[in-house]
Design a protein around this motif. Structure first.
Motif, mmCIF file in Angstrom:
data_model
loop_
_atom_site.group_PDB
_atom_site.id
_atom_site.type_symbol
_atom_site.label_atom_id
_atom_site.label_comp_id
_atom_site.label_asym_id
_atom_site.label_seq_id
_atom_site.Cartn_x
_atom_site.Cartn_y
_atom_site.Cartn_z
ATOM 1 N N ARG A 101 5.825 15.791 -8.099
ATOM 2 C CA ARG A 101 7.087 15.121 -8.427
ATOM 3 C C ARG A 101 7.881 14.785 -7.159
ATOM 4 O O ARG A 101 8.410 13.672 -7.020
ATOM 5 C CB ARG A 101 7.922 16.017 -9.338
ATOM 6 N N LEU A 102 7.964 15.732 -6.241
ATOM 7 C CA LEU A 102 8.730 15.496 -5.016
ATOM 8 C C LEU A 102 8.110 14.383 -4.173
ATOM 9 O O LEU A 102 8.830 13.559 -3.589
ATOM 10 C CB LEU A 102 8.807 16.786 -4.197
ATOM 11 N N LEU A 103 6.779 14.350 -4.116
ATOM 12 C CA LEU A 103 6.117 13.311 -3.332
ATOM 13 C C LEU A 103 6.255 11.944 -3.989
ATOM 14 O O LEU A 103 6.406 10.921 -3.313
ATOM 15 C CB LEU A 103 4.642 13.665 -3.139
ATOM 16 N N LYS A 104 6.226 11.924 -5.328
ATOM 17 C CA LYS A 104 6.405 10.648 -6.032
ATOM 18 C C LYS A 104 7.822 10.111 -5.820
ATOM 19 O O LYS A 104 8.008 8.891 -5.704
ATOM 20 C CB LYS A 104 6.123 10.824 -7.518
ATOM 21 N N ILE A 105 8.790 10.996 -5.775
ATOM 22 C CA ILE A 105 10.159 10.575 -5.486
ATOM 23 C C ILE A 105 10.221 9.891 -4.119
ATOM 24 O O ILE A 105 10.986 8.946 -3.917
ATOM 25 C CB ILE A 105 11.111 11.788 -5.520
ATOM 26 N N SER A 106 9.388 10.348 -3.207
ATOM 27 C CA SER A 106 9.347 9.779 -1.860
ATOM 28 C C SER A 106 8.365 8.615 -1.758
ATOM 29 O O SER A 106 7.957 8.238 -0.656
ATOM 30 C CB SER A 106 8.966 10.866 -0.848
ATOM 31 N N ALA A 107 7.976 8.058 -2.893
ATOM 32 C CA ALA A 107 7.121 6.859 -2.952
ATOM 33 C C ALA A 107 5.734 7.094 -2.364
ATOM 34 O O ALA A 107 5.157 6.203 -1.733
ATOM 35 C CB ALA A 107 7.801 5.674 -2.252
ATOM 36 N N CYS A 108 5.201 8.281 -2.568
ATOM 37 C CA CYS A 108 3.839 8.572 -2.126
ATOM 38 C C CYS A 108 2.894 8.547 -3.328
ATOM 39 O O CYS A 108 3.273 8.882 -4.453
ATOM 40 C CB CYS A 108 3.765 9.951 -1.467
ATOM 41 N N LYS A 109 1.673 8.152 -3.075
ATOM 42 C CA LYS A 109 0.605 8.279 -4.067
ATOM 43 C C LYS A 109 0.056 9.702 -3.959
ATOM 44 O O LYS A 109 -0.190 10.195 -2.861
ATOM 45 C CB LYS A 109 -0.478 7.254 -3.782
ATOM 46 N N VAL A 110 -0.113 10.359 -5.086
ATOM 47 C CA VAL A 110 -0.492 11.766 -5.069
ATOM 48 C C VAL A 110 -1.749 11.993 -5.904
ATOM 49 O O VAL A 110 -1.851 11.530 -7.036
ATOM 50 C CB VAL A 110 0.643 12.656 -5.625
ATOM 51 N N THR A 111 -2.697 12.701 -5.328
ATOM 52 C CA THR A 111 -3.854 13.196 -6.070
ATOM 53 C C THR A 111 -3.776 14.714 -6.062
ATOM 54 O O THR A 111 -3.633 15.318 -5.005
ATOM 55 C CB THR A 111 -5.170 12.737 -5.428
ATOM 56 N N THR A 112 -3.814 15.335 -7.240
ATOM 57 C CA THR A 112 -3.726 16.789 -7.315
ATOM 58 C C THR A 112 -5.062 17.384 -7.758
ATOM 59 O O THR A 112 -5.725 16.849 -8.649
ATOM 60 C CB THR A 112 -2.624 17.227 -8.301
ATOM 61 N N VAL A 113 -5.438 18.476 -7.145
ATOM 62 C CA VAL A 113 -6.623 19.242 -7.552
ATOM 63 C C VAL A 113 -6.248 20.710 -7.624
ATOM 64 O O VAL A 113 -5.295 21.156 -6.978
ATOM 65 C CB VAL A 113 -7.813 19.029 -6.585
ATOM 66 N N GLU A 114 -6.998 21.460 -8.405
ATOM 67 C CA GLU A 114 -6.606 22.831 -8.715
ATOM 68 C C GLU A 114 -7.277 23.890 -7.856
ATOM 69 O O GLU A 114 -7.031 25.086 -8.049
ATOM 70 C CB GLU A 114 -6.890 23.131 -10.195
ATOM 71 N N SER A 115 -8.104 23.506 -6.902
ATOM 72 C CA SER A 115 -8.786 24.507 -6.077
ATOM 73 C C SER A 115 -9.259 23.892 -4.766
ATOM 74 O O SER A 115 -9.375 22.661 -4.647
ATOM 75 C CB SER A 115 -9.991 25.093 -6.826
ATOM 76 N N GLY A 116 -9.538 24.775 -3.807
ATOM 77 C CA GLY A 116 -10.085 24.303 -2.540
ATOM 78 C C GLY A 116 -11.454 23.678 -2.711
ATOM 79 O O GLY A 116 -11.803 22.716 -2.021
ATOM 80 N N THR A 117 -12.231 24.215 -3.647
ATOM 81 C CA THR A 117 -13.553 23.658 -3.915
ATOM 82 C C THR A 117 -13.464 22.235 -4.423
ATOM 83 O O THR A 117 -14.230 21.350 -4.004
ATOM 84 C CB THR A 117 -14.308 24.533 -4.940
ATOM 85 N N PRO A 132 0.819 -1.205 0.000
ATOM 86 C CA PRO A 132 0.000 0.000 0.000
ATOM 87 C C PRO A 132 0.857 1.261 0.000
ATOM 88 O O PRO A 132 2.005 1.228 0.402
ATOM 89 C CB PRO A 132 -0.791 -0.127 1.301
ATOM 90 N N GLU A 133 0.263 2.381 -0.416
ATOM 91 C CA GLU A 133 0.992 3.627 -0.527
ATOM 92 C C GLU A 133 0.427 4.667 0.421
ATOM 93 O O GLU A 133 -0.737 4.633 0.785
ATOM 94 C CB GLU A 133 0.888 4.163 -1.953
ATOM 95 N N LEU A 134 1.284 5.602 0.794
ATOM 96 C CA LEU A 134 0.827 6.772 1.521
ATOM 97 C C LEU A 134 0.200 7.719 0.509
ATOM 98 O O LEU A 134 0.770 7.993 -0.540
ATOM 99 C CB LEU A 134 2.000 7.442 2.237
ATOM 100 N N HIS A 135 -0.989 8.214 0.818
ATOM 101 C CA HIS A 135 -1.782 8.990 -0.143
ATOM 102 C C HIS A 135 -1.830 10.456 0.277
ATOM 103 O O HIS A 135 -2.296 10.785 1.372
ATOM 104 C CB HIS A 135 -3.194 8.416 -0.217
ATOM 105 N N VAL A 136 -1.362 11.339 -0.584
ATOM 106 C CA VAL A 136 -1.339 12.772 -0.321
ATOM 107 C C VAL A 136 -2.264 13.494 -1.290
ATOM 108 O O VAL A 136 -2.209 13.259 -2.507
ATOM 109 C CB VAL A 136 0.088 13.342 -0.450
ATOM 110 N N LEU A 137 -3.119 14.360 -0.770
ATOM 111 C CA LEU A 137 -3.959 15.226 -1.587
ATOM 112 C C LEU A 137 -3.280 16.590 -1.662
ATOM 113 O O LEU A 137 -3.119 17.274 -0.646
ATOM 114 C CB LEU A 137 -5.357 15.358 -0.987
ATOM 115 N N ALA A 138 -2.845 16.986 -2.859
ATOM 116 C CA ALA A 138 -2.147 18.255 -3.059
ATOM 117 C C ALA A 138 -3.076 19.247 -3.746
ATOM 118 O O ALA A 138 -3.651 18.946 -4.796
ATOM 119 C CB ALA A 138 -0.877 18.047 -3.888
ATOM 120 N N VAL A 139 -3.213 20.439 -3.165
ATOM 121 C CA VAL A 139 -4.157 21.448 -3.646
ATOM 122 C C VAL A 139 -3.397 22.724 -3.989
ATOM 123 O O VAL A 139 -2.757 23.319 -3.124
ATOM 124 C CB VAL A 139 -5.231 21.746 -2.584
#
Length: 205
Positions: A31-47, A12-19
């Motif tokens: 990119r930095l989080l992926k280098i650290s073996a994290c799963k990343v979900t990115t969204v473009e706004s607080g909404t 399993p992966e550590l999951h980070v939501l980046a806003v």
């Protein structure tokens, strides 16, 4: 929509939501989080972040709220819902209030930093985010996964950050001659909270 889920071969992966409303900044933190073996979900706004978490009071999350999020990293200054307002909404949620939230900003404004910490932010990163910062983010995630995190939270980055900001007169006098009012050339290995401290010294000199 700029909603992307980055999958990795390990689990399993550590999951980070980046806003972040900036496409470039989203790619950097991703990119930095992926280098650290994290799963990343990115969204473009607080909404969009609220929609992802299912906190928008609508059906816009499309079932994505069932995915576990270990950490939320958000920019402070965004159009519409700011990172500070997103932080408050997350901490008001009984379901997500325990998820660590880290605020990012390109502006070193001390009242803003203190306000975010008071509202429950785990840390405040000064942009551009460095690899050293990502190591600290992983430490926050791991600490958040401990069973006795209630005790661990008492030793929060709020205190660490405050210690960084509160520099003694002797140390500030010795650093003034070498700072030369140029903080943009700081080494990549220096974490954001340390850069905040150094910028504060420069501003006060």
């Amino acid at each position: 929509m700029a909603l992307r889920e980055i999958a990795s071969s390990s689990s399993p992966e550590l999951h980070v939501l980046a806003v972040d409303d900036s496409f470039v900044d989203r790619k950097v933190i991703e990119r930095l989080l992926k280098i650290s073996a994290c799963k990343v979900t990115t969204v473009e706004s607080g909404t969009r972040a609220l929609q992802y978490l299912g906190l928008d009071g609508d059906n816009g999350s499309s079932g994505l709220k069932d995915l576990k999020v270990n950490l939320i990293v958000t920019d402070y200054s965004m159009p519409g819902l700011t990172g500070y307002e997103l932080l408050k909404k997350i901490k008001e949620s009984s379901e997500f209030r325990e998820i660590p939230v880290v605020i990012m900003s390109s502006e070193n404004i001390q009242p803003r930093i203190e306000q975010c910490m008071i509202e429950g932010a785990e840390d405040f990163l000064l942009k551009p985010v460095k690899l050293a910062d990502v190591k600290r983010l992983k430490e926050i995630i791991m600490r958040g996964g401990e069973a006795d995190e209630g005790k661990a939270k008492k030793l929060s980055p709020k205190r660490i950050l405050q210690n960084d900001i509160d520099s003694s007169p002797s140390s500030s006098s010795t650093s003034s001659s070498s700072s030369s009012h140029d903080v943009s050339s700081l080494d990549d290995d220096i974490p954001s909270s340390k850069r905040i401290k150094l910028e504060s010294r420069v501003n006060y000199d």
